[in-house]
Design a protein around this motif. Structure first.
Motif, PDB file in Angstrom:
ATOM      1  N   VAL A  83      61.531  66.363  10.995  1.00  0.00           N
ATOM      2  CA  VAL A  83      60.940  66.922  12.043  1.00  0.00           C
ATOM      3  C   VAL A  83      61.581  67.354  13.250  1.00  0.00           C
ATOM      4  N   ALA A  84      61.268  68.227  13.616  1.00  0.00           N
ATOM      5  CA  ALA A  84      61.946  68.897  15.111  1.00  0.00           C
ATOM      6  C   ALA A  84      61.383  68.353  16.138  1.00  0.00           C
ATOM      7  N   THR A  85      62.067  67.771  17.149  1.00  0.00           N
ATOM      8  CA  THR A  85      61.470  67.472  18.385  1.00  0.00           C
ATOM      9  C   THR A  85      61.147  68.587  19.112  1.00  0.00           C
ATOM     10  N   PRO A  86      60.582  68.425  20.199  1.00  0.00           N
ATOM     11  CA  PRO A  86      59.973  69.555  21.045  1.00  0.00           C
ATOM     12  C   PRO A  86      61.190  70.313  21.732  1.00  0.00           C
ATOM     13  N   LEU A 129      54.900  66.215  18.408  1.00  0.00           N
ATOM     14  CA  LEU A 129      55.145  65.230  17.745  1.00  0.00           C
ATOM     15  C   LEU A 129      53.862  64.626  17.261  1.00  0.00           C
ATOM     16  N   ALA A 130      52.679  64.467  18.043  1.00  0.00           N
ATOM     17  CA  ALA A 130      51.440  63.777  17.498  1.00  0.00           C
ATOM     18  C   ALA A 130      51.071  64.691  16.401  1.00  0.00           C
ATOM     19  N   LYS A 131      51.126  65.857  16.339  1.00  0.00           N
ATOM     20  CA  LYS A 131      50.393  66.543  15.164  1.00  0.00           C
ATOM     21  C   LYS A 131      51.394  66.621  13.885  1.00  0.00           C
ATOM     22  N   SER A 132      52.880  66.640  14.175  1.00  0.00           N
ATOM     23  CA  SER A 132      53.704  66.616  13.174  1.00  0.00           C
ATOM     24  C   SER A 132      53.593  65.202  12.488  1.00  0.00           C
ATOM     25  N   PHE A 133      53.526  64.112  13.228  1.00  0.00           N
ATOM     26  CA  PHE A 133      53.638  62.996  12.507  1.00  0.00           C
ATOM     27  C   PHE A 133      52.467  62.541  11.934  1.00  0.00           C
ATOM     28  N   GLY A 134      51.289  62.964  12.706  1.00  0.00           N
ATOM     29  CA  GLY A 134      50.009  62.718  12.100  1.00  0.00           C
ATOM     30  C   GLY A 134      49.763  63.319  10.681  1.00  0.00           C
ATOM     31  N   ASP A 135      50.328  64.678  10.766  1.00  0.00           N
ATOM     32  CA  ASP A 135      49.962  65.578   9.372  1.00  0.00           C
ATOM     33  C   ASP A 135      50.748  64.806   8.533  1.00  0.00           C
ATOM     34  N   LEU A 136      52.083  64.439   8.678  1.00  0.00           N
ATOM     35  CA  LEU A 136      52.884  63.994   7.636  1.00  0.00           C
ATOM     36  C   LEU A 136      52.106  62.396   7.272  1.00  0.00           C
ATOM     37  N   ALA A 137      52.075  61.718   7.882  1.00  0.00           N
ATOM     38  CA  ALA A 137      51.527  60.403   7.591  1.00  0.00           C
ATOM     39  C   ALA A 137      50.105  60.660   6.744  1.00  0.00           C
ATOM     40  N   ALA A 138      49.135  61.374   6.969  1.00  0.00           N
ATOM     41  CA  ALA A 138      48.164  61.847   6.284  1.00  0.00           C
ATOM     42  C   ALA A 138      48.458  62.277   5.072  1.00  0.00           C
ATOM     43  N   TRP A 156      61.601  58.988  25.231  1.00  0.00           N
ATOM     44  CA  TRP A 156      61.990  57.887  24.034  1.00  0.00           C
ATOM     45  C   TRP A 156      60.750  57.058  23.579  1.00  0.00           C
ATOM     46  N   ALA A 157      60.105  56.497  24.590  1.00  0.00           N
ATOM     47  CA  ALA A 157      59.127  55.517  24.352  1.00  0.00           C
ATOM     48  C   ALA A 157      57.847  56.339  23.740  1.00  0.00           C
ATOM     49  N   GLU A 158      57.693  57.312  24.034  1.00  0.00           N
ATOM     50  CA  GLU A 158      56.574  58.303  23.415  1.00  0.00           C
ATOM     51  C   GLU A 158      56.736  58.408  21.849  1.00  0.00           C
ATOM     52  N   VAL A 159      58.156  58.920  21.851  1.00  0.00           N
ATOM     53  CA  VAL A 159      58.484  59.254  20.359  1.00  0.00           C
ATOM     54  C   VAL A 159      58.333  58.049  19.779  1.00  0.00           C
ATOM     55  N   LYS A 160      59.090  57.035  20.083  1.00  0.00           N
ATOM     56  CA  LYS A 160      58.702  55.702  19.025  1.00  0.00           C
ATOM     57  C   LYS A 160      57.402  55.200  19.093  1.00  0.00           C
ATOM     58  N   ALA A 161      56.501  55.489  20.134  1.00  0.00           N
ATOM     59  CA  ALA A 161      55.104  55.039  19.895  1.00  0.00           C
ATOM     60  C   ALA A 161      54.235  55.901  19.056  1.00  0.00           C
ATOM     61  N   GLU A 162      54.716  57.057  18.890  1.00  0.00           N
ATOM     62  CA  GLU A 162      53.852  58.027  18.039  1.00  0.00           C
ATOM     63  C   GLU A 162      54.457  57.578  16.771  1.00  0.00           C
ATOM     64  N   ALA A 163      55.506  57.396  16.365  1.00  0.00           N
ATOM     65  CA  ALA A 163      55.834  57.248  15.156  1.00  0.00           C
ATOM     66  C   ALA A 163      55.339  55.865  14.486  1.00  0.00           C
ATOM     67  N   LYS A 180      52.422  54.551  15.714  1.00  0.00           N
ATOM     68  CA  LYS A 180      51.109  54.519  15.612  1.00  0.00           C
ATOM     69  C   LYS A 180      50.706  55.321  14.009  1.00  0.00           C
ATOM     70  N   ASN A 181      51.718  56.172  13.564  1.00  0.00           N
ATOM     71  CA  ASN A 181      51.349  56.702  12.334  1.00  0.00           C
ATOM     72  C   ASN A 181      52.290  55.945  10.937  1.00  0.00           C
ATOM     73  N   ASN A 182      52.721  54.586  11.357  1.00  0.00           N
ATOM     74  CA  ASN A 182      53.501  53.874  10.398  1.00  0.00           C
ATOM     75  C   ASN A 182      54.563  54.689   9.698  1.00  0.00           C
ATOM     76  N   LEU A 183      55.186  55.481  10.540  1.00  0.00           N
ATOM     77  CA  LEU A 183      56.496  56.195   9.895  1.00  0.00           C
ATOM     78  C   LEU A 183      57.626  55.497  10.589  1.00  0.00           C
ATOM     79  N   SER A 184      58.545  55.362   9.553  1.00  0.00           N
ATOM     80  CA  SER A 184      59.792  54.945   9.995  1.00  0.00           C
ATOM     81  C   SER A 184      60.601  56.052  10.497  1.00  0.00           C
ATOM     82  N   VAL A 185      61.402  56.098  11.473  1.00  0.00           N
ATOM     83  CA  VAL A 185      62.739  57.192  11.573  1.00  0.00           C
ATOM     84  C   VAL A 185      63.882  56.616  11.186  1.00  0.00           C
ATOM     85  N   VAL A 186      64.156  57.273  10.207  1.00  0.00           N
ATOM     86  CA  VAL A 186      65.465  56.827   9.455  1.00  0.00           C
ATOM     87  C   VAL A 186      66.572  57.398   9.979  1.00  0.00           C
TER      88      VAL A 186
END
Length: 276
Positions: free
Chosen positions: A7-10, A25-34, A52-59, A61-67
């Motif tokens: 995923v590319a950050t903005p 990121l809200a759309k990217s993370f949401g789409d991929l989680a779905a 940074w806090a928003e990036v972490k919270a968005e991940a 929220k969608n139960n995605l690990s940032v690896v």
């Protein structure tokens, strides 16, 4: 084991050449989680422009690990590298990489080093280029160690750089750098171009590997062309690898269709090989 998508950050300029999901990121993370992905690998350019806090919270929220956070666009969009003959460019490349290490540490992720390592050039001898790389790798590894970040050196096809193309060359560099948090990552697209046998190469250098990129042999989503991903993934499992498998692919015919095609091909294979 996690199935992940890049995923590319903005802060990364939107372009057809970018091998990642793009946009908010809200759309990217949401789409991929779905679609059923377990995590993401972030492509970033300038983390200071991100919340940074928003990036972490968005991940979360969608139960995605940032690896992993990749450094590719430091070279791709800015042209910076650790082995450029110009010292000011080398220093800027290292400075930006340290910022990405800070960002990765905050997210609990690792980083990779791809084309930002640079290449052999006429202005420097091969020995000078290699020494610059070793010093940069050691400096970054020491910086990252205090932040619990691993660095994954990616072997890259000769079509993109003339420096560290094969796993043998990558392993030799890892040994030379001699830092416990400096290892290799294996990108199947590059292995297919540079190794005589993908699976034999995976087996031989598996002890160095900490991350995997998946793409078919035309850099489109797995299952689109000719690579045998069941055999490849089974080889990683046979070697004891239980980390992230992350796509790095052209977003063709669209981001949504590429992500859907990849998960539909890879998830059943991963379930068969690793178990649901």
């Amino acid at each position: 084991m996690k199935l992940c998508y890049q995923v590319a950050t903005p802060d990364v300029a939107i372009a057809d050449s970018v091998t990642a999901y793009q946009g908010p990121l809200a759309k990217s993370f949401g789409d991929l989680a779905a679609l059923g992905y377990d995590g993401v690998e972030l492509m970033t350019l300038n983390p200071s422009k991100l919340d940074w806090a928003e990036v972490k919270a968005e991940a979360e929220k969608n139960n995605l690990s940032v690896v992993l956070v990749c450094t590719g666009e430091i070279f791709g969009q800015l042209g910076l590298s650790y082995t450029n003959p110009d010292e000011s460019i080398r220093k800027e490349a290292i400075s930006r990489s340290k910022e990405i290490i800070d960002f990765a540490s905050y997210l609990g992720a690792n980083i990779n080093i791809g084309r930002v390592r640079g290449q052999y050039c006429a202005q420097l001898t091969k020995e000078e280029t290699e020494e610059l790389a070793v010093k940069a790798f050691q400096e970054l590894s020491d910086y990252a160690a205090d932040k619990n970040v691993m660095i994954a050196l990616e072997t890259v096809t000769i079509m993109q750089t003339n420096f560290i193309n094969t796993l043998a060359e990558g392993a030799a560099m890892v040994d030379r750098v001699n830092r416990p948090n400096f290892k290799l990552m294996m990108d199947v697209f590059h292995l297919n171009l540079e190794e005589k046998d993908i699976c034999d190469a995976i087996r031989k250098y598996s002890s160095y590997n900490i991350h995997v990129h998946l793409a078919d042999n035309n850099r489109r989503y797995p299952g689109h062309c000719g690579l045998d991903f069941e055999k490849i993934i089974s080889t990683f499992k046979e070697c004891g690898y239980d980390g992230a498998f992350c796509t790095e692919i052209f977003q063709i015919p669209s981001m949504e269709e590429a992500a859907k095609g990849a998960v539909e091909h890879l998830r059943p294979i991963l379930d068969r090989v690793y178990g649901k």
